[in-house]
Design an enzyme around this catalytic site. Structure first.
Site, mmCIF file in Angstrom:
data_model
loop_
_atom_site.group_PDB
_atom_site.id
_atom_site.type_symbol
_atom_site.label_atom_id
_atom_site.label_comp_id
_atom_site.label_asym_id
_atom_site.label_seq_id
_atom_site.Cartn_x
_atom_site.Cartn_y
_atom_site.Cartn_z
ATOM 1 N N SER A 111 0.793 -1.226 0.000
ATOM 2 C CA SER A 111 0.000 0.000 0.000
ATOM 3 C C SER A 111 0.825 1.275 0.000
ATOM 4 C CB SER A 111 -0.948 0.012 1.204
ATOM 5 O OG SER A 111 -0.236 -0.085 2.410
ATOM 6 N N HIS B 292 -0.565 6.354 6.303
ATOM 7 C CA HIS B 292 -0.044 6.100 4.959
ATOM 8 C C HIS B 292 0.325 7.426 4.295
ATOM 9 C CE1 HIS B 292 -1.323 1.974 5.302
ATOM 10 N NE2 HIS B 292 -0.888 1.710 4.088
#
Length: 316
Positions: free
Chosen positions: A54, A296
């Site tokens: 990711s 993230h």
């Protein structure tokens, strides 16, 4: 890096993903710079295959692209930006990255919440000239580390921030005890798996030069500001930062042992972690202020990682 929960915490995918770049390019003529691809790198037209988890895919960064939808790839992730800078045509660019991927998912199909991603290495061939890989964070369970430390951090805050226990790292003891460091052992095992993967990349794409790109700064080394944005005890934030740096060191060592280069994304991102100001950070906290998955990279972070890759290509 990792698979994220719908409640908010994404696998830090922590998807620590290791970024791996395999490139066959000429040497820079010294005229490139200022955030643009150098002349030598600009002449590279692919084919380019992006592999990873990711941190490569860029979940929740607009706009989502590619199949399966469960991989949560962004058309503004770092591979897409690199391809754009190098002027690689659409037909010469394949993004195989997928949120939640481990090193094992590079050589076997990965089932997601919405579709199955083929074995990522299947996209490589003798004609491939550029490969990027972001992998490794899920192999060490970085997402679970963060989740557990956040839970213990919430209790730490609720019980006086260590005033009564004198313990500013309640989570660290879960993983480090009696001379045994469980996370260090995971990092060592992930490094061994990466070494095997680098060999397979070399076999499948023998004309490629390889660069392993480490993770950007996710948490500050001193834990400053993480009690609110990340609900982490200060020394636990430092503990998690230490583990990230140990992972990056292992990636560098494995790259060098395999004859590959290494791209440092950590140094340019220091001070731009999830606990820093929203206007400058590369990584979002538990409750993102920008369009990105929790813990993230945001679009700024993906741009920063792309710039680090391009800077390394310039010096190759």
């Amino acid at each position: 890096m990792g698979t994220y929960t719908r409640a908010g915490l994404v696998g830090v995918g922590v998807t620590f993903g290791v970024l791996l770049l395999a490139v066959s390019v000429a040497h820079d003529d010294g005229n490139g710079g200022n955030g643009t691809a150098p002349a030598a790198a600009a002449s590279l037209k692919g084919p380019y295959v992006a592999l990873g988890d990711s941190y490569t895919a860029g979940p929740k960064i607009p706009d989502r692209t590619g199949e399966p939808a469960g991989c949560e790839r962004s058309d503004h992730n770092y591979p897409a930006l690199v391809a754009q800078e190098l002027e690689i045509k659409e037909a010469g660019f394949r993004d195989m990255s997928c949120s939640g991927a481990t090193i094992a998912d590079l050589s076997a199909p990965q089932t997601t919440d919405n579709g199955v991603n083929p074995a990522q290495l299947s996209a490589l061939s003798a004609s491939t000239r550029l490969v990027t890989i972001g992998i490794g964070g899920n192999d060490i369970g970085f997402s679970s580390l963060v989740k557990n430390c956040v839970k213990q951090g919430a209790l730490y805050v609720a019980t006086g921030r260590g005033e009564y226990t004198g313990n500013d790292a309640p989570c660290r003891g879960t993983y480090v005890s009696g001379g045994t460091d469980e996370v260090r052992q995971r990092i060592r095992a992930a490094g061994e798996r990466l070494a095997d993967t680098l060999s397979e990349v070399r076999q499948r794409a023998p004309k490629a030069r390889v660069y392993v790109v480490g993770y950007p700064s996710i948490l500050p080394d001193k834990g400053v500001g993480c009690d609110d944005d990340m609900t982490l005890a200060p020394d636990d934030a430092t503990f998690l930062n230490d583990k990230e740096q140990q992972l990056n060191s292992a990636l560098r060592q494995r790259a060098e042992a395999a004859g590959a280069g290494y791209v440092d994304t950590y140094t340019p991102s220091v001070g731009r972690d999830a606990c820093s100001a929203s206007g400058t950070r590369w990584v979002e906290p538990l409750l993102p202020a920008a369009q990105a998955a929790p813990v993230h990279p945001n679009e700024r972070g993906e741009r920063g990682m792309a710039d680090a890759v391009l800077h390394t290509l310039k010096g190759s």
